[in-house]
Write a protein that holds these residues in place. Structure first.
Motif, PDB file in Angstrom:
ATOM      1  N   MET A  55       6.426  31.158 -50.928  1.00 24.93           N
ATOM      2  CA  MET A  55       5.320  31.782 -51.663  1.00 24.93           C
ATOM      3  C   MET A  55       4.157  30.799 -51.839  1.00 24.93           C
ATOM      4  SD  MET A  55       4.411  34.600 -52.924  1.00 24.93           S
ATOM      5  CE  MET A  55       3.188  35.300 -54.015  1.00 24.93           C
ATOM      6  N   THR A  56       4.487  29.524 -52.093  1.00 22.56           N
ATOM      7  CA  THR A  56       3.445  28.511 -52.283  1.00 22.56           C
ATOM      8  C   THR A  56       2.588  28.392 -51.034  1.00 22.56           C
ATOM      9  OG1 THR A  56       4.967  27.304 -53.719  1.00 22.56           O
ATOM     10  CG2 THR A  56       3.023  26.128 -52.948  1.00 22.56           C
ATOM     11  N   PHE A  57       3.217  28.404 -49.871  1.00 23.26           N
ATOM     12  CA  PHE A  57       2.450  28.270 -48.638  1.00 23.26           C
ATOM     13  C   PHE A  57       1.472  29.417 -48.462  1.00 23.26           C
ATOM     14  CE2 PHE A  57       2.133  29.590 -44.130  1.00 23.26           C
ATOM     15  CZ  PHE A  57       1.279  28.605 -43.714  1.00 23.26           C
ATOM     16  N   PHE A  58       1.898  30.643 -48.769  1.00 27.23           N
ATOM     17  CA  PHE A  58       1.008  31.787 -48.571  1.00 27.23           C
ATOM     18  C   PHE A  58      -0.168  31.745 -49.552  1.00 27.23           C
ATOM     19  CE2 PHE A  58       4.990  33.262 -46.676  1.00 27.23           C
ATOM     20  CZ  PHE A  58       4.521  33.607 -45.425  1.00 27.23           C
ATOM     21  N   LEU A  59       0.052  31.209 -50.741  1.00 30.66           N
ATOM     22  CA  LEU A  59      -1.055  31.021 -51.673  1.00 30.66           C
ATOM     23  C   LEU A  59      -2.033  29.969 -51.125  1.00 30.66           C
ATOM     24  CD1 LEU A  59       0.809  31.057 -55.121  1.00 30.66           C
ATOM     25  CD2 LEU A  59      -0.715  32.816 -54.194  1.00 30.66           C
ATOM     26  N   ILE A  60      -1.469  28.877 -50.595  1.00 28.17           N
ATOM     27  CA  ILE A  60      -2.313  27.831 -50.006  1.00 28.17           C
ATOM     28  C   ILE A  60      -3.067  28.384 -48.798  1.00 28.17           C
ATOM     29  CG2 ILE A  60      -2.251  25.643 -48.739  1.00 28.17           C
ATOM     30  CD1 ILE A  60       0.083  24.817 -50.545  1.00 28.17           C
ATOM     31  N   LEU A  61      -2.368  29.146 -47.942  1.00 22.18           N
ATOM     32  CA  LEU A  61      -2.998  29.721 -46.755  1.00 22.18           C
ATOM     33  C   LEU A  61      -4.130  30.667 -47.147  1.00 22.18           C
ATOM     34  CD1 LEU A  61      -2.985  30.081 -43.676  1.00 22.18           C
ATOM     35  CD2 LEU A  61      -1.318  31.924 -43.979  1.00 22.18           C
ATOM     36  N   THR A  62      -3.884  31.501 -48.157  1.00 18.50           N
ATOM     37  CA  THR A  62      -4.924  32.416 -48.622  1.00 18.50           C
ATOM     38  C   THR A  62      -6.132  31.645 -49.139  1.00 18.50           C
ATOM     39  OG1 THR A  62      -3.244  34.056 -49.245  1.00 18.50           O
ATOM     40  CG2 THR A  62      -5.439  34.306 -50.214  1.00 18.50           C
ATOM     41  N   GLY A  63      -5.879  30.568 -49.876  1.00 14.03           N
ATOM     42  CA  GLY A  63      -6.973  29.762 -50.414  1.00 14.03           C
ATOM     43  C   GLY A  63      -7.825  29.130 -49.338  1.00 14.03           C
ATOM     44  N   VAL A  64      -7.179  28.538 -48.327  1.00 13.46           N
ATOM     45  CA  VAL A  64      -7.950  27.853 -47.281  1.00 13.46           C
ATOM     46  C   VAL A  64      -8.689  28.858 -46.411  1.00 13.46           C
ATOM     47  CG1 VAL A  64      -6.123  27.701 -45.517  1.00 13.46           C
ATOM     48  CG2 VAL A  64      -7.874  25.936 -45.636  1.00 13.46           C
ATOM     49  N   VAL A  65      -8.089  30.031 -46.146  1.00  5.87           N
ATOM     50  CA  VAL A  65      -8.778  31.060 -45.357  1.00  5.87           C
ATOM     51  C   VAL A  65     -10.016  31.559 -46.102  1.00  5.87           C
ATOM     52  CG1 VAL A  65      -8.597  33.424 -44.474  1.00  5.87           C
ATOM     53  CG2 VAL A  65      -6.767  31.794 -44.030  1.00  5.87           C
ATOM     54  N   LEU A  66      -9.878  31.841 -47.399  1.00  8.18           N
ATOM     55  CA  LEU A  66     -11.024  32.312 -48.185  1.00  8.18           C
ATOM     56  C   LEU A  66     -12.128  31.267 -48.224  1.00  8.18           C
ATOM     57  CD1 LEU A  66      -9.224  34.080 -51.185  1.00  8.18           C
ATOM     58  CD2 LEU A  66     -10.437  35.157 -49.284  1.00  8.18           C
ATOM     59  N   LEU A  67     -11.742  29.994 -48.322  1.00 10.96           N
ATOM     60  CA  LEU A  67     -12.743  28.929 -48.355  1.00 10.96           C
ATOM     61  C   LEU A  67     -13.494  28.845 -47.027  1.00 10.96           C
ATOM     62  CD1 LEU A  67     -13.929  26.676 -50.109  1.00 10.96           C
ATOM     63  CD2 LEU A  67     -12.219  25.122 -49.147  1.00 10.96           C
ATOM     64  N   LEU A  68     -12.763  28.954 -45.913  1.00 13.53           N
ATOM     65  CA  LEU A  68     -13.404  28.879 -44.607  1.00 13.53           C
ATOM     66  C   LEU A  68     -14.285  30.095 -44.336  1.00 13.53           C
ATOM     67  CD1 LEU A  68     -10.494  27.447 -42.428  1.00 13.53           C
ATOM     68  CD2 LEU A  68     -12.498  26.230 -43.286  1.00 13.53           C
ATOM     69  N   LEU A  69     -13.906  31.255 -44.924  1.00 12.93           N
ATOM     70  CA  LEU A  69     -14.707  32.459 -44.731  1.00 12.93           C
ATOM     71  C   LEU A  69     -16.035  32.408 -45.478  1.00 12.93           C
ATOM     72  CD1 LEU A  69     -12.011  35.296 -44.834  1.00 12.93           C
ATOM     73  CD2 LEU A  69     -13.255  34.437 -42.856  1.00 12.93           C
ATOM     74  N   THR A  70     -16.210  31.440 -46.371  1.00 13.04           N
ATOM     75  CA  THR A  70     -17.494  31.293 -47.066  1.00 13.04           C
ATOM     76  C   THR A  70     -18.585  30.777 -46.135  1.00 13.04           C
ATOM     77  OG1 THR A  70     -17.022  29.015 -47.774  1.00 13.04           O
ATOM     78  CG2 THR A  70     -16.312  30.821 -49.240  1.00 13.04           C
ATOM     79  N   GLY A  71     -18.203  30.301 -44.963  1.00 15.05           N
ATOM     80  CA  GLY A  71     -19.187  29.784 -44.022  1.00 15.05           C
ATOM     81  C   GLY A  71     -19.286  28.273 -44.005  1.00 15.05           C
ATOM     82  N   LEU A  72     -18.490  27.599 -44.823  1.00 20.85           N
ATOM     83  CA  LEU A  72     -18.465  26.139 -44.788  1.00 20.85           C
ATOM     84  C   LEU A  72     -18.002  25.654 -43.418  1.00 20.85           C
ATOM     85  CD1 LEU A  72     -16.818  25.069 -48.178  1.00 20.85           C
ATOM     86  CD2 LEU A  72     -19.115  24.463 -47.404  1.00 20.85           C
ATOM     87  N   PRO A  73     -18.542  24.544 -42.932  1.00 23.74           N
ATOM     88  CA  PRO A  73     -17.985  23.959 -41.706  1.00 23.74           C
ATOM     89  C   PRO A  73     -16.491  23.701 -41.876  1.00 23.74           C
ATOM     90  CG  PRO A  73     -20.031  22.858 -42.310  1.00 23.74           C
ATOM     91  CD  PRO A  73     -19.684  23.770 -43.449  1.00 23.74           C
ATOM     92  N   ILE A  74     -15.749  23.812 -40.768  1.00 21.88           N
ATOM     93  CA  ILE A  74     -14.287  23.692 -40.853  1.00 21.88           C
ATOM     94  C   ILE A  74     -13.882  22.349 -41.447  1.00 21.88           C
ATOM     95  CG2 ILE A  74     -12.146  23.688 -39.516  1.00 21.88           C
ATOM     96  CD1 ILE A  74     -13.604  25.410 -37.442  1.00 21.88           C
ATOM     97  N   PHE A  75     -14.521  21.274 -40.976  1.00 19.98           N
ATOM     98  CA  PHE A  75     -14.180  19.944 -41.468  1.00 19.98           C
ATOM     99  C   PHE A  75     -14.388  19.859 -42.983  1.00 19.98           C
ATOM    100  CE2 PHE A  75     -16.197  15.929 -42.833  1.00 19.98           C
ATOM    101  CZ  PHE A  75     -15.076  15.111 -42.789  1.00 19.98           C
ATOM    102  N   THR A  76     -15.519  20.379 -43.466  1.00 20.01           N
ATOM    103  CA  THR A  76     -15.834  20.305 -44.889  1.00 20.01           C
ATOM    104  C   THR A  76     -14.864  21.132 -45.712  1.00 20.01           C
ATOM    105  OG1 THR A  76     -18.174  20.036 -44.328  1.00 20.01           O
ATOM    106  CG2 THR A  76     -17.658  20.631 -46.594  1.00 20.01           C
ATOM    107  N   GLY A  77     -14.669  22.393 -45.292  1.00 17.89           N
ATOM    108  CA  GLY A  77     -13.796  23.275 -46.056  1.00 17.89           C
ATOM    109  C   GLY A  77     -12.359  22.788 -46.100  1.00 17.89           C
ATOM    110  N   LEU A  78     -11.814  22.462 -44.919  1.00 19.46           N
ATOM    111  CA  LEU A  78     -10.424  22.023 -44.864  1.00 19.46           C
ATOM    112  C   LEU A  78     -10.254  20.662 -45.522  1.00 19.46           C
ATOM    113  CD1 LEU A  78      -7.629  22.800 -43.844  1.00 19.46           C
ATOM    114  CD2 LEU A  78      -8.190  21.754 -41.645  1.00 19.46           C
TER     115      LEU A  78
END
Length: 428
Positions: free
Chosen positions: A1-24
């Motif tokens: 469950m923790t991984f899916f929360l982390i995955l959801t968080g990083v996907v939402l952050l990257l969808l904001t348009g931040l460069p991949i390096f910056t967001g990740l």
């Protein structure tokens, strides 16, 4: 469950348009603060991830690709393919797929393949009676072969992240890539007289025409033979093959295609440097992400979950492929490789799934990501070339999405499609 929360968080952050390096990078640094209370070891983690001899292959293969693109070899490649296939039903569609296949083995980039071949092939296909939709689909789908047929940037990245033989991955991509190209070509032949296509047939080429066409593109055709043949025979490691390929590309561009000058070499080097620097920055952020996941024991939790659910290798792979397919609609290929691999790899080893087999399944799925909306890069590439409505481009690729799903299922159910060629060599 923790991984899916982390995955959801990083996907939402990257969808904001931040460069991949910056967001990740920011997300990973935040997780590190939560996991250990400070950022100690951050520099060592980044240095350790980038201090790899294998990474030298990335700028060298990228330089090879840019030299050949600026050397303007595509006209000869496309002309040769058209000469050899023009008498077949759907011959120009077959030529487009063949040109994409050969250029994929030179460039290692799907977007570069679609852009370079598309600018030549789409006007020609429409002129010869193909519907615009058929032309868009053939180029967009044929372009995806750039990340499956070696040399492939995503395969190099996956090999580095997973510590898997890049030479083995390259060899494993050859048969599935050629199989996919053959299916695309067959589809072009079958549909040549349907769906608005009124394709003109041409006479078969005379032997003299065939020889002249092969002579024009001989040196460009020899580059994939040099790189892949050298690795297969054990003459080169993947990194050495990249160096040999870059040097050979330079010699071909300078002496076989006389229009290539010092300015072109400089611009090729600058473009390769920019691309490589971007990839290394993303890889550094992904290294921190993987380090934090290990600190949080996410891989161990995933192994325990799979064991608890009783998943076998096929069930697990189907579940992961479904997840990657969904992610591919929103994220680009590099992000997906770097986010999912650190978590999936321990489960692969636990279930006895060969990392090379999984790597090919992953890249075929990532090919689908390039032609599935809303973030399919090849769709945007075709739209940029043609200024066609996006809906028309999407309709053109729908049959190829189905064909690629069938190809993915075939490699999943028959692993030897990918694993046979690597098994015949002592890959390094």
């Amino acid at each position: 469950m923790t991984f899916f929360l982390i995955l959801t968080g990083v996907v939402l952050l990257l969808l904001t348009g931040l460069p991949i390096f910056t967001g990740l990078g920011l997300f990973s640094a935040g997780l590190m603060l939560l996991a250990q209370g400070d950022l100690a070891g951050l520099g060592d983690t980044v240095f350790g991830k980038l201090n790899s001899y294998l990474l030298v292959a990335i700028p060298l293969f990228t330089l090879m690709a840019h030299i050949m693109i600026r050397g303007r070899v595509v006209d000869d490649l496309y002309g040769t393919a058209h000469t050899l296939t023009r008498h077949l039903p759907g011959g120009l569609g077959v030529a487009t797929v063949a040109a994409c296949t050969i250029f994929a083995a030179i460039s290692g980039s799907s977007v570069a393949t679609a852009l370079t071949i598309g600018s030549v092939a789409i006007p020609q296909m429409i002129h010869y009676g193909y519907s615009p939709r058929a032309a868009y689909g053939a180029v967009a789908a044929g372009g995806t072969l750039g990340i499956l047929i070696p040399p492939s940037g995503p395969l190099v990245l996956y090999g580095v992240v997973s510590d898997t033989s890049i030479g083995g991955l390259f060899m494993a991509g050859v048969v599935p890539g050629l199989l996919m190209a053959a299916v695309f070509a067959l589809w072009s032949m079958v549909t040549a007289g349907r769906g608005g296509n009124t394709v003109r047939r041409e006479p078969a080429p005379r032997p003299a025409e065939v020889l002249a066409a092969l002579r024009r593109s001989f040196w460009a055709l020899m580059l994939p033979v040099l790189v892949l043949g050298g690795m297969y025979l054990g003459v080169f490691t993947a990194t050495e093959a990249a160096g040999a390929g870059a040097m050979a590309a330079l010699l071909v561009a300078l002496f076989a295609y006389r229009g290539f000058g010092l300015r072109d070499l400089w611009l090729s080097a600058v473009d390769a440097s920019r691309t490589s620097a971007m990839l290394f920055m993303i890889l550094a952020a992904a290294g921190v992400f993987g380090h934090v996941l290990t600190k949080m024991r996410i891989p161990q939790e995933m192994v325990a979950l799979v064991t608890h659910l009783g998943f076998g290798p096929i069930e697990f792979l189907v579940a992961v492929m479904a997840l990657v397919f969904v992610l591919g609609m929103f994220l680009e290929t590099i992000s997906i490789i770097l986010i999912t691999t650190p978590v999936v790899l321990p489960v692969l080893l636990h279930l006895g799934i060969h990392p090379i087999w999984y790597g090919i399944l992953l890249v075929i799925n990532l090919e689908l990501a390039l032609i599935t909306p809303p973030v399919g890069m090849n769709l945007f590439t075709i739209k940029a070339i043609t200024r066609a409505p996006m809906a028309e481009v999407v309709r053109g690729v729908v049959p190829y999405v189905v064909l690629m799903l069938l190809g993915l299922a075939a490699v999943l159910l028959v692993p030897s499609i990918a694993m046979w060629l690597p098994s015949t060599m002592a890959y390094r």
